[in-house]
Design a protein around this motif. Structure first.
Motif, PDB file in Angstrom:
ATOM      1  N   THR A   1     -20.789   6.325 -55.011  1.00 21.59           N
ATOM      2  CA  THR A   1     -21.519   7.581 -54.873  1.00 21.59           C
ATOM      3  C   THR A   1     -22.329   7.584 -53.587  1.00 21.59           C
ATOM      4  N   ARG A   2     -22.271   8.685 -52.875  1.00 18.08           N
ATOM      5  CA  ARG A   2     -23.071   8.877 -51.670  1.00 18.08           C
ATOM      6  C   ARG A   2     -23.907  10.147 -51.846  1.00 18.08           C
ATOM      7  N   VAL A   3     -25.211  10.017 -51.583  1.00 11.37           N
ATOM      8  CA  VAL A   3     -26.122  11.150 -51.727  1.00 11.37           C
ATOM      9  C   VAL A   3     -26.843  11.372 -50.406  1.00 11.37           C
ATOM     10  N   ARG A   4     -26.849  12.596 -49.965  1.00 12.90           N
ATOM     11  CA  ARG A   4     -27.623  12.988 -48.782  1.00 12.90           C
ATOM     12  C   ARG A   4     -28.622  14.052 -49.200  1.00 12.90           C
ATOM     13  N   LEU A   5     -29.897  13.718 -49.055  1.00  6.72           N
ATOM     14  CA  LEU A   5     -30.950  14.691 -49.304  1.00  6.72           C
ATOM     15  C   LEU A   5     -31.386  15.240 -47.948  1.00  6.72           C
ATOM     16  N   PRO A   6     -31.053  16.479 -47.650  1.00  9.29           N
ATOM     17  CA  PRO A   6     -31.356  17.021 -46.322  1.00  9.29           C
ATOM     18  C   PRO A   6     -32.859  17.010 -46.041  1.00  9.29           C
ATOM     19  N   GLY A   7     -33.194  16.813 -44.783  1.00  4.33           N
ATOM     20  CA  GLY A   7     -34.588  16.883 -44.385  1.00  4.33           C
ATOM     21  C   GLY A   7     -35.153  18.261 -44.668  1.00  4.33           C
ATOM     22  N   GLY A   8     -36.456  18.323 -44.870  1.00  3.28           N
ATOM     23  CA  GLY A   8     -37.057  19.614 -45.163  1.00  3.28           C
ATOM     24  C   GLY A   8     -38.540  19.482 -45.401  1.00  3.28           C
ATOM     25  N   ASP A   9     -39.125  20.542 -45.907  1.00  2.00           N
ATOM     26  CA  ASP A   9     -40.539  20.524 -46.275  1.00  2.00           C
ATOM     27  C   ASP A   9     -40.730  21.380 -47.515  1.00  2.00           C
ATOM     28  N   ILE A  10     -41.674  20.962 -48.328  1.00  2.00           N
ATOM     29  CA  ILE A  10     -41.955  21.663 -49.574  1.00  2.00           C
ATOM     30  C   ILE A  10     -43.456  21.890 -49.671  1.00  2.00           C
ATOM     31  N   ALA A  11     -43.831  23.134 -49.930  1.00  2.00           N
ATOM     32  CA  ALA A  11     -45.238  23.458 -50.147  1.00  2.00           C
ATOM     33  C   ALA A  11     -45.565  23.246 -51.624  1.00  2.00           C
TER      34      ALA A  11
ATOM     35  N   LYS B   1     -48.599  19.819 -48.454  1.00  2.00           N
ATOM     36  CA  LYS B   1     -47.247  20.025 -47.928  1.00  2.00           C
ATOM     37  C   LYS B   1     -46.572  18.691 -47.695  1.00  2.00           C
ATOM     38  N   LEU B   2     -45.317  18.587 -48.144  1.00  2.00           N
ATOM     39  CA  LEU B   2     -44.524  17.365 -48.044  1.00  2.00           C
ATOM     40  C   LEU B   2     -43.365  17.616 -47.078  1.00  2.00           C
ATOM     41  N   THR B   3     -43.169  16.710 -46.100  1.00  2.00           N
ATOM     42  CA  THR B   3     -42.064  16.839 -45.140  1.00  2.00           C
ATOM     43  C   THR B   3     -41.331  15.508 -45.006  1.00  2.00           C
TER      44      THR B   3
END
Length: 472
Positions: free
Chosen positions: A147-157, A162-164
């Protein structure tokens, strides 16, 4: 031409037949995994399962219900206590032998996750924006998977800030039969900026270069598998406000190791970490530098079958509760007593718990401490009767503790534990306490260090190699 057409029919027919076979295998694997998951985790249920099967691909969907649903007709506090969280999933399975014509194998699975409304909107939108290829599993004919998982970069308020982060990559490989599996993950950076209060951020956190990896070996029990897990963090920075004073911490070169080894029915477990740290409380305060911090603890000679009995009893009780069963106070007391009796069956195998090392270097001086406790020599017959077991434990208990701390730390403690004006008096008091401890035999001087050892064996206490007398 007719011959070529005949060959084409045979090839296509063979491919379609192989696709049907592998598709059926994957469907059976889904059923088996769902059953095993619910057996291992009574608080997890696979609900609303659906399957849309096709010749070359199939779609399996449903929800993982986490928690205990309230009993039918329950209200008030009972309904609140029974709250659950449903996490949706949708797997598109491309059947082999050439799944999606992108690789060779039994199947390729592209997965999607759907979060419920209880999860913050930013998190839900982030997962909803992921592509199916971001969670991709290749299944081999022997039941192996990768299994390969890619969690794209981003930001969440979030309500608190705020998390980046940049792209995160995770991977795992194993076999559906429950054999050995490996996992690996990297997080280049993670930053959190807290919500502002009074024009300043309440909490800022920055993490750089995290790597998590490990291996789990085959075992009958999901919970008691030998293996290793490591976590490395290059740097972690924290800045906060405590009572109006800025507080900062920097932790670097953090390395964590967890390890479980098996020798027949006995398990040994170890957890250890090392790090450097710098702490500062107040804008003008002198930083506290802690170098080469080491901590290691161990559990030895744990009887696996006995631990498995405890786990199975706990899971059975949890399963009963999740199914709406009620436990009276009398039943709870009886279950607790039975659990203690089962745990007592660990004692004949001489289990040992220890802090093998707790050490740190401060101001160029290194201090160390250690501790261990065990009760060797008990038999299966000894633990049958609580009174006999208690007496044997008292007689066989073996406890060892030692410490070796720099005398210079006493001076530093006096100087920095209060206002500068009172430092001379505090230093003098600290040295007086050290002299008193040495005079009473609680500690001995070893050059520039204070050392102390305590041994409890067969009911007697040795303090620094001498019997501990009354009145000390």
């Amino acid at each position: 031409m007719k011959a070529l057409a005949a060959v084409a029919v045979v090839v296509v027919g063979g491919y379609l037949g192989a696709t049907v076979v592998t598709g059926n295998k994957i469907a059976a694997a889904y059923d088996a995994r769902a059953e095993k998951l619910e057996k291992q985790f009574p608080f997890v249920r696979v609900v609303h399962r659906q399957a849309e099967k096709g010749m070359f691909s199939s779609t399996y969907s449903g929800k993982l219900r986490i928690g205990c649903a309230p009993a039918a007709g329950a209200g008030g506090e009972a309904a609140k206590a029974g709250k659950t969280l449903d996490i949706g999933f949708r797997d598109r399975v491309l059947a082999g032998p050439l799944p999606g014509f992108s690789t060779i194998g039994a199947a390729v699975i592209e997965s999607e996750v759907v979060l419920p409304d209880e999860v913050p909107e930013g998190v839900r939108k982030y997962l909803a924006g992921m592509k199916p290829q971001d969670i991709r599993t290749v299944v081999g004919y022997g039941g192996d998977y990768n299994t390969r998982v890619r969690l794209p970069g981003g930001d969440i308020a979030l309500p608190t800030g705020k998390l980046t982060w940049p792209d995160v990559h995770l991977s795992g490989a194993g076999n559906f039969d429950g054999g050995a599996f490996t996992f690996d993950g990297t997080l280049p950076e993670l930053a959190f900026v807290g919500a502002e209060k009074g024009g300043k951020s309440t909490l800022d956190v920055k993490l750089a270069k995290l790597r998590w990896q490990g291996t789990s070996l085959p075992a009958d029990s999901f919970w008691l598998r030998p293996g290793t897990s490591t976590l490395d963090i290059e740097r972690l920075e924290v800045l906060a406000n405590a009572g109006g004073k800025p507080v900062s911490a920097q932790i670097g070169k953090f390395k964590y190791l967890a390890e479980v080894k098996a020798d027949k029915d006995l398990l040994d477990a170890k957890a250890a970490f090392t790090a450097d740290a710098t702490l500062r409380i107040g804008e003008e305060a002198k930083p506290i530098q802690l170098d080469n911090f080491e901590f290691q603890e161990s559990l030895k000679h744990l009887h696996g079958p006995t631990l498995q009995k405890v786990l199975e009893a706990s899971m059975a009780q949890l399963s009963s509760t999740c199914e709406g069963g009620k436990v009276s106070q009398e039943d709870a007391a009886a279950l607790g007593l039975e659990m203690m009796r089962t745990l007592a069956q660990l004692l004949p195998h001489a289990p040992e718990i220890s802090v093998d090392k707790l050490a740190v270097t401060y101001e160029g001086q290194r201090g160390e401490m250690s501790f261990s406790a065990s009760a060797p020599g008990l038999t299966a017959e000894d633990v049958e009767e609580p009174v006999v077991m208690k007496a044997k434990l008292h007689a066989n208990m073996l406890v060892k503790a030692s410490a070796r701390l720099p005398v210079a730390w006493v001076q530093l403690l006096g100087e920095r534990s209060g206002d500068p004006a009172g430092a001379p008096q505090r230093v003098a008091q600290a040295h007086s306490m050290v002299d008193l401890a040495v005079g009473k035999g609680f500690a001995v001087r070893d050059g520039e260090f204070l050392a102390s050892t305590v041994v409890l064996e067969k009911g007697a206490v040795l303090l620094n190699g001498k019997p501990m007398s009354e009145g000390k």
